[in-house]
Design a protein around this motif. Structure first.
Motif, PDB file in Angstrom:
ATOM      1  N   ALA A 144      56.740   8.023  23.735  1.00 48.44           N
ATOM      2  CA  ALA A 144      57.072   6.501  24.634  1.00 48.44           C
ATOM      3  C   ALA A 144      58.209   6.895  25.276  1.00 48.44           C
ATOM      4  CB  ALA A 144      57.234   5.425  24.083  1.00 48.44           C
ATOM      5  N   PHE A 145      59.572   7.931  25.024  1.00 42.65           N
ATOM      6  CA  PHE A 145      60.045   8.281  25.817  1.00 42.65           C
ATOM      7  C   PHE A 145      59.711   9.789  26.870  1.00 42.65           C
ATOM      8  CE2 PHE A 145      63.615  11.889  26.012  1.00 42.65           C
ATOM      9  CZ  PHE A 145      64.728  11.099  26.348  1.00 42.65           C
ATOM     10  N   SER A 146      58.614   9.761  26.850  1.00 44.28           N
ATOM     11  CA  SER A 146      58.386  10.559  27.792  1.00 44.28           C
ATOM     12  C   SER A 146      57.490  10.209  29.206  1.00 44.28           C
ATOM     13  CB  SER A 146      57.066  11.909  27.108  1.00 44.28           C
ATOM     14  OG  SER A 146      58.066  12.633  26.240  1.00 44.28           O
ATOM     15  N   LEU A 147      57.334   8.699  29.002  1.00 42.86           N
ATOM     16  CA  LEU A 147      57.134   8.238  29.770  1.00 42.86           C
ATOM     17  C   LEU A 147      57.542   8.247  31.720  1.00 42.86           C
ATOM     18  CD1 LEU A 147      55.903   4.862  28.388  1.00 42.86           C
ATOM     19  CD2 LEU A 147      54.319   7.071  28.812  1.00 42.86           C
ATOM     20  N   PRO A 148      59.129   8.270  31.315  1.00 44.35           N
ATOM     21  CA  PRO A 148      59.826   8.115  32.652  1.00 44.35           C
ATOM     22  C   PRO A 148      59.060   9.354  33.359  1.00 44.35           C
ATOM     23  CG  PRO A 148      61.422   7.578  31.092  1.00 44.35           C
ATOM     24  CD  PRO A 148      60.219   8.544  30.064  1.00 44.35           C
ATOM     25  N   ALA A 149      58.397  10.375  33.235  1.00 50.04           N
ATOM     26  CA  ALA A 149      57.376  11.466  33.640  1.00 50.04           C
ATOM     27  C   ALA A 149      57.281  11.190  34.741  1.00 50.04           C
ATOM     28  CB  ALA A 149      57.176  12.689  32.666  1.00 50.04           C
ATOM     29  N   LEU A 150      56.049  10.525  34.685  1.00 52.67           N
ATOM     30  CA  LEU A 150      55.231   9.416  35.106  1.00 52.67           C
ATOM     31  C   LEU A 150      55.785   9.267  36.807  1.00 52.67           C
ATOM     32  CD1 LEU A 150      52.880   7.865  32.869  1.00 52.67           C
ATOM     33  CD2 LEU A 150      51.696   9.854  34.171  1.00 52.67           C
ATOM     34  N   VAL A 151      56.804   8.768  36.291  1.00 50.34           N
ATOM     35  CA  VAL A 151      57.583   7.616  37.876  1.00 50.34           C
ATOM     36  C   VAL A 151      58.937   8.945  38.465  1.00 50.34           C
ATOM     37  CG1 VAL A 151      59.518   5.984  38.670  1.00 50.34           C
ATOM     38  CG2 VAL A 151      57.792   5.810  36.180  1.00 50.34           C
ATOM     39  N   TYR A 152      59.237  10.197  37.730  1.00 53.43           N
ATOM     40  CA  TYR A 152      60.679  10.373  37.980  1.00 53.43           C
ATOM     41  C   TYR A 152      59.773  11.495  38.890  1.00 53.43           C
ATOM     42  CZ  TYR A 152      63.105   6.588  37.243  1.00 53.43           C
ATOM     43  OH  TYR A 152      64.026   5.165  36.993  1.00 53.43           O
ATOM     44  N   THR A 153      58.450  11.990  38.759  1.00 48.05           N
ATOM     45  CA  THR A 153      58.033  13.660  38.898  1.00 48.05           C
ATOM     46  C   THR A 153      57.160  13.558  40.731  1.00 48.05           C
ATOM     47  OG1 THR A 153      57.661  13.717  36.569  1.00 48.05           O
ATOM     48  CG2 THR A 153      56.305  15.466  38.093  1.00 48.05           C
ATOM     49  N   THR A 154      57.898  14.191  40.787  1.00 49.33           N
ATOM     50  CA  THR A 154      57.352  14.816  42.500  1.00 49.33           C
ATOM     51  C   THR A 154      56.654  16.395  42.250  1.00 49.33           C
ATOM     52  OG1 THR A 154      58.001  14.770  44.814  1.00 49.33           O
ATOM     53  CG2 THR A 154      59.136  15.670  43.439  1.00 49.33           C
ATOM     54  N   HIS A 155      55.910  16.172  43.823  1.00 51.71           N
ATOM     55  CA  HIS A 155      55.098  17.478  43.878  1.00 51.71           C
ATOM     56  C   HIS A 155      56.214  18.692  45.025  1.00 51.71           C
ATOM     57  CE1 HIS A 155      52.637  19.965  45.126  1.00 51.71           C
ATOM     58  NE2 HIS A 155      52.253  20.065  46.595  1.00 51.71           N
ATOM     59  N   VAL A 156      56.436  19.274  45.731  1.00 48.49           N
ATOM     60  CA  VAL A 156      56.932  20.342  46.557  1.00 48.49           C
ATOM     61  C   VAL A 156      55.684  21.546  46.350  1.00 48.49           C
ATOM     62  CG1 VAL A 156      59.395  19.909  45.530  1.00 48.49           C
ATOM     63  CG2 VAL A 156      58.028  21.332  44.614  1.00 48.49           C
ATOM     64  N   GLN A 157      56.259  21.759  48.135  1.00 51.31           N
ATOM     65  CA  GLN A 157      55.274  22.873  48.428  1.00 51.31           C
ATOM     66  C   GLN A 157      56.157  23.924  49.122  1.00 51.31           C
ATOM     67  OE1 GLN A 157      52.987  21.129  51.371  1.00 51.31           O
ATOM     68  NE2 GLN A 157      50.831  20.810  50.291  1.00 51.31           N
ATOM     69  N   GLY A 158      56.001  25.445  48.684  1.00 50.57           N
ATOM     70  CA  GLY A 158      56.652  26.120  49.202  1.00 50.57           C
ATOM     71  C   GLY A 158      57.903  26.668  48.704  1.00 50.57           C
ATOM     72  N   GLY A 187      69.504  11.142  36.983  1.00 49.47           N
ATOM     73  CA  GLY A 187      68.962  12.356  36.872  1.00 49.47           C
ATOM     74  C   GLY A 187      69.754  13.225  35.673  1.00 49.47           C
ATOM     75  N   SER A 188      71.251  13.435  35.928  1.00 44.52           N
ATOM     76  CA  SER A 188      71.941  13.297  34.471  1.00 44.52           C
ATOM     77  C   SER A 188      72.142  12.629  33.054  1.00 44.52           C
ATOM     78  CB  SER A 188      73.595  13.936  35.367  1.00 44.52           C
ATOM     79  OG  SER A 188      74.195  14.346  36.383  1.00 44.52           O
ATOM     80  N   ALA A 189      71.912  11.608  33.607  1.00 41.97           N
ATOM     81  CA  ALA A 189      71.989  10.812  32.220  1.00 41.97           C
ATOM     82  C   ALA A 189      70.592  10.800  31.508  1.00 41.97           C
ATOM     83  CB  ALA A 189      71.824   9.005  32.830  1.00 41.97           C
ATOM     84  N   PHE A 190      69.114  10.810  32.618  1.00 36.52           N
ATOM     85  CA  PHE A 190      68.079  11.462  31.705  1.00 36.52           C
ATOM     86  C   PHE A 190      68.182  12.919  31.315  1.00 36.52           C
ATOM     87  CE2 PHE A 190      63.963  12.659  31.379  1.00 36.52           C
ATOM     88  CZ  PHE A 190      63.431  11.950  30.402  1.00 36.52           C
ATOM     89  N   ALA A 191      68.149  13.603  31.833  1.00 36.67           N
ATOM     90  CA  ALA A 191      68.154  14.964  31.201  1.00 36.67           C
ATOM     91  C   ALA A 191      69.836  15.377  29.960  1.00 36.67           C
ATOM     92  CB  ALA A 191      69.396  15.735  31.983  1.00 36.67           C
ATOM     93  N   SER A 192      70.633  14.283  30.214  1.00 38.50           N
ATOM     94  CA  SER A 192      71.420  14.443  28.881  1.00 38.50           C
ATOM     95  C   SER A 192      71.269  13.924  27.614  1.00 38.50           C
ATOM     96  CB  SER A 192      73.022  13.816  29.358  1.00 38.50           C
ATOM     97  OG  SER A 192      73.465  14.749  30.309  1.00 38.50           O
ATOM     98  N   THR A 193      70.382  12.597  28.123  1.00 36.07           N
ATOM     99  CA  THR A 193      69.844  11.918  26.822  1.00 36.07           C
ATOM    100  C   THR A 193      69.213  12.368  26.663  1.00 36.07           C
ATOM    101  OG1 THR A 193      70.571   9.775  28.333  1.00 36.07           O
ATOM    102  CG2 THR A 193      68.807   9.710  26.041  1.00 36.07           C
ATOM    103  N   GLU A 199      67.356  18.150  21.007  1.00 36.55           N
ATOM    104  CA  GLU A 199      66.965  19.438  20.842  1.00 36.55           C
ATOM    105  C   GLU A 199      68.183  18.995  19.853  1.00 36.55           C
ATOM    106  OE1 GLU A 199      67.159  21.681  24.182  1.00 36.55           O
ATOM    107  OE2 GLU A 199      65.234  20.936  24.754  1.00 36.55           O
ATOM    108  N   VAL A 200      69.100  18.233  20.113  1.00 41.66           N
ATOM    109  CA  VAL A 200      71.526  18.764  19.494  1.00 41.66           C
ATOM    110  C   VAL A 200      70.208  17.487  18.503  1.00 41.66           C
ATOM    111  CG1 VAL A 200      73.006  17.975  19.746  1.00 41.66           C
ATOM    112  CG2 VAL A 200      72.232  19.101  21.945  1.00 41.66           C
TER     113      VAL A 200
END
Length: 329
Positions: A144-158, A187-193, A199-200
């Motif tokens: 459930a906590f990992s579900l934001p990855a379905l929204v906030y992930t993108t694809h980059v080239q190069g 982004g900082s809020a999600f990474a910190s959470t 991990e912590v």
């Protein structure tokens, strides 16, 4: 510089594939031991160990191996949809590995602190059910906590540089996938959470539970020794029991040290990169990159080798393979 990169790639590849083989070996040995037992059921501690090995194996196969392939210079890229799915799986399995490690430590701590151990099939089934409920919560809540990855992930080239790290220790987008949040604050809020919850918090709780376990082991050793001396018990049995308890404490200490060192480096590197990005960021990320691979690959093997029955079975398997190789030669 290319020579250094080659040495790094060889060392990293050795860690990756040794870890994969180690996790497969642990899963095989645990299930083989259960099949040959009278109940043909996995004991609760072995159930947790299998879940830890499975989470680490999936992380190694679907995340660490692509990192190794990328380090060799091979360009592999996923589409937008696959990027979202893989990012979800990477975050999920990585978090599960941390929390299942804590679950294993908490189980051993609770077992040692228990004053009266209930015996019999019904009691074992009740304990087995509680372990499965705990593991189900670990897998379900982390999904459930990992579900934001379905929204906030993108694809980059190069060529691109990762602007925000959540679980990665590489500055290049893995398989062309990276996080993209509507704003830097989100982004900082999600990474910190994510860093705090996955991990912590497990890090602090695992240190606490294992300190409690070591304290219980020390009390138990003193109690057994004093009872043996007062009751005139055989020194051979007493020495074997105390030696077994001390071996268990050594395994616990080794697992804690491995967990703490690996994840402290990870937390330090990701936090430093996200908030500072000084000239030491690259070195810190490289060290954290290797340490995370060491933990994912070898933590189940440390636990299995500390388990008397599993250790003997693993040694017999290795000896059997060596004997068959010598006969062929």
């Amino acid at each position: 510089m290319s020579e250094v990169l080659t040495v790094d790639a060889i060392l990293f590849g050795f860690l990756v594939f040794s870890g994969i083989l180690g996790n497969i070996l642990v899963i095989h040995v645990v299930f083989q031991s259960a099949i040959e037992s009278l109940s043909r059921r996995l004991p609760p501690s072995d159930t947790i160990l299998v879940n830890l090995s499975l989470a680490n194996l999936l992380t190694s196969l679907f995340r660490t191996v692509p990192i190794f392939v990328s380090d060799l210079g091979l360009d592999v890229s996923l589409s937008q949809g696959w990027c979202r799915l893989f990012m979800l799986l990477w975050v999920w399995w990585r978090a599960v590995g941390c929390w299942v490690t804590l679950t294993l430590s908490a189980f051993h701590c609770a077992t040692l602190k228990r004053q009266h151990v209930a015996m019999g099939p019904l009691a074992q089934e009740h304990e087995r059910r509680k372990v499965w409920v705990a593991l189900g919560l670990v897998w379900g809540l982390n999904l459930a906590f990992s579900l934001p990855a379905l929204v906030y992930t993108t694809h980059v080239q190069g060529n691109a540089t990762v602007e925000l790290m959540v679980i990665s220790c590489t500055t290049r987008p893995l398989l062309g996938c990276m996080w993209e949040f509507p704003s830097e604050e989100q982004g900082s809020a999600f990474a910190s959470t994510s860093l705090a919850l996955n991990e912590v918090v497990p890090l602090v709780l695992m240190v606490g539970t294992n300190l409690a376990t070591l304290h219980s082991l020390a009390k138990h050793i003193r109690a057994v020794t004093s009872v043996g001396e007062a009751g005139g018990g055989t020194h051979g049995e007493l020495d074997r029991h105390v030696a077994s308890e001390r071996k268990a404490s050594h395994v616990i200490m080794l697992l804690v040290m491995l967990f703490v060192v690996c994840w402290v480096l990870q937390v330090a590197a990701v936090t430093y990169y996200n908030h500072n990005r000084g000239h030491h960021a690259e070195e810190l990320l490289t060290v954290a990159h290797f340490s995370a691979s060491v933990f994912v690959g070898f933590s189940p093997m440390v636990v299995a080798l500390g388990h008397g029955k599993l250790r003997r079975r693993i040694m017999r398997m290795i000896a059997g393979c060596a004997d068959r190789r010598n006969l062929k030669a």
